[in-house]
Scaffold this motif. Structure first.
Motif, PDB file in Angstrom:
ATOM      1  N   ILE A  82      36.019  35.793  22.900  1.00 32.39           N
ATOM      2  CA  ILE A  82      35.813  36.061  24.334  1.00 32.39           C
ATOM      3  C   ILE A  82      37.154  36.246  25.050  1.00 32.39           C
ATOM      4  CG2 ILE A  82      35.615  33.635  25.035  1.00 32.39           C
ATOM      5  CD1 ILE A  82      33.563  34.576  27.123  1.00 32.39           C
ATOM      6  N   PHE A  83      38.187  35.550  24.567  1.00 27.85           N
ATOM      7  CA  PHE A  83      39.523  35.756  25.144  1.00 27.85           C
ATOM      8  C   PHE A  83      40.012  37.176  24.838  1.00 27.85           C
ATOM      9  CE2 PHE A  83      41.050  31.617  26.655  1.00 27.85           C
ATOM     10  CZ  PHE A  83      40.049  30.784  26.174  1.00 27.85           C
ATOM     11  N   ASP A  84      39.773  37.611  23.599  1.00 24.70           N
ATOM     12  CA  ASP A  84      40.256  38.926  23.177  1.00 24.70           C
ATOM     13  C   ASP A  84      39.560  40.058  23.929  1.00 24.70           C
ATOM     14  OD1 ASP A  84      41.856  37.599  21.398  1.00 24.70           O
ATOM     15  OD2 ASP A  84      40.564  37.944  19.665  1.00 24.70           O
ATOM     16  N   ILE A  85      38.225  39.980  24.038  1.00 26.11           N
ATOM     17  CA  ILE A  85      37.508  41.116  24.624  1.00 26.11           C
ATOM     18  C   ILE A  85      37.678  41.191  26.141  1.00 26.11           C
ATOM     19  CG2 ILE A  85      35.805  41.301  22.774  1.00 26.11           C
ATOM     20  CD1 ILE A  85      33.784  39.922  24.456  1.00 26.11           C
ATOM     21  N   THR A  86      38.041  40.078  26.758  1.00 23.25           N
ATOM     22  CA  THR A  86      38.233  40.109  28.217  1.00 23.25           C
ATOM     23  C   THR A  86      39.682  40.347  28.617  1.00 23.25           C
ATOM     24  OG1 THR A  86      38.501  37.715  28.185  1.00 23.25           O
ATOM     25  CG2 THR A  86      36.298  38.572  28.747  1.00 23.25           C
ATOM     26  N   GLY A  87      40.582  40.214  27.653  1.00 24.55           N
ATOM     27  CA  GLY A  87      42.002  40.373  27.984  1.00 24.55           C
ATOM     28  C   GLY A  87      42.665  39.066  28.395  1.00 24.55           C
ATOM     29  N   TYR A  88      41.895  37.988  28.421  1.00 28.28           N
ATOM     30  CA  TYR A  88      42.454  36.684  28.796  1.00 28.28           C
ATOM     31  C   TYR A  88      43.419  36.163  27.729  1.00 28.28           C
ATOM     32  CZ  TYR A  88      39.601  35.862  32.977  1.00 28.28           C
ATOM     33  OH  TYR A  88      39.048  35.918  34.232  1.00 28.28           O
ATOM     34  N   ASP A  89      43.366  36.758  26.527  1.00 26.37           N
ATOM     35  CA  ASP A  89      44.292  36.324  25.467  1.00 26.37           C
ATOM     36  C   ASP A  89      45.740  36.603  25.846  1.00 26.37           C
ATOM     37  OD1 ASP A  89      43.668  39.073  25.282  1.00 26.37           O
ATOM     38  OD2 ASP A  89      44.454  39.160  23.251  1.00 26.37           O
TER      39      ASP A  89
END
Lengths: 143, 110
Positions: B87-94
């Motif tokens: 979920i971090f990766d797909i939202t850009g929060y990573d």
């Protein structure tokens, strides 16, 4: 016309946030039984969780006594989750796609759930019917 | 959701056990707020036992990051599993968070 090999599962819960775990388990079990691969299952579970959270918060305005119904349908190479509620409807066109870098930087709220659903699923359709039902249809290719 | 706390050399390690969604976000937010109330700002969120996170969880982490950053501190997120990391990766929060794959690595960030 329904495909002969269509399999469907159904669940209705109250709009209490405590029921989110039950909904996730329902989706996981139905997906496992129909052979949907783990990667896709996780995406569907997350999309359904975002949809359910929006219904609880916005459609039912945190009233835990509303009803939310789920149908999980596998037909051919496609999985469809239909979610219905009788809360306050909304205009999906009014939910703007968030500019994520700005959204994150400014710590904005709202709109992220719908955006995530669209990323996670192949198709997201929403309609508010005149009979007072809101219907969200999430579709994902599974093969 | 069980939220635990360990302090090692001035670094507060918050352990999350269970699911972080709209039904548990307040408990986690309250715990982090309480930890930050004494002005300490070296925080590791250990997600070894975090089984699920939705966008509600991302907002909790974002709020914590803002608080920590406002006092020149640091927040590190460690031990996300494949599912929670996604979920971090797909939202850009990573790209916003300092994310490590182990607790040791997280502690070395300070």
């Amino acid at each position: 016309m329904k495909e002969a090999n269509e399999i469907s599962y159904h669940l209705t819960v109250k709009s209490s946030t405590e029921n989110l775990a039950i909904v996730r388990d329902f989706i996981r079990k139905a997906a496992d039984e129909t052979g949907v691969n783990t990667e896709v299952v996780h995406k569907i579970i997350l999309a359904v969780d975002e949809a359910s959270s929006n219904i609880m918060r916005h459609a039912y305005k945190n009233n835990p006594e509303g009803e939310i119904s789920y149908s999980f349908i596998v037909s051919g190479s496609e999985c469809t989750v239909i979610i219905t509620d009788q809360g306050v409807g909304f205009n999906p066109a009014a939910v703007r796609k968030p500019d994520l870098p700005v959204y994150i930087k400014e710590g904005k709220r709202g709109g992220l759930g719908m955006h995530l659903m669209k990323i996670l699923m192949d198709n997201v359709q929403y309609e508010s019917t005149e009979s007072g039902f809101n219907k969200l249809v999430l579709t994902k290719k599974i093969a | 959701m069980i939220v635990s706390e360990v302090i090692k050399g001035g670094i507060k390690i918050v352990g999350l056990n269970g699911r972080l969604d709209i039904s548990t976000q307040d408990a986690v937010q309250d715990k982090i707020n309480a930890l930050l109330s004494d002005g300490s700002a070296k925080i590791v969120i250990d997600c070894s036992d975090l089984t699920f996170i939705s966008s509600a969880g991302l907002r909790v982490f974002m709020s914590a990051l803002k608080q920590v950053s406002s006092v020149d501190g640091k927040l590190v997120i460690s031990n996300l599993n494949d599912t929670t990391r996604k979920i971090f990766d797909i939202t850009g929060y990573d790209s916003v968070f300092n994310i490590t794959t182990s607790l040791d690595e997280a502690i070395k960030q300070f």
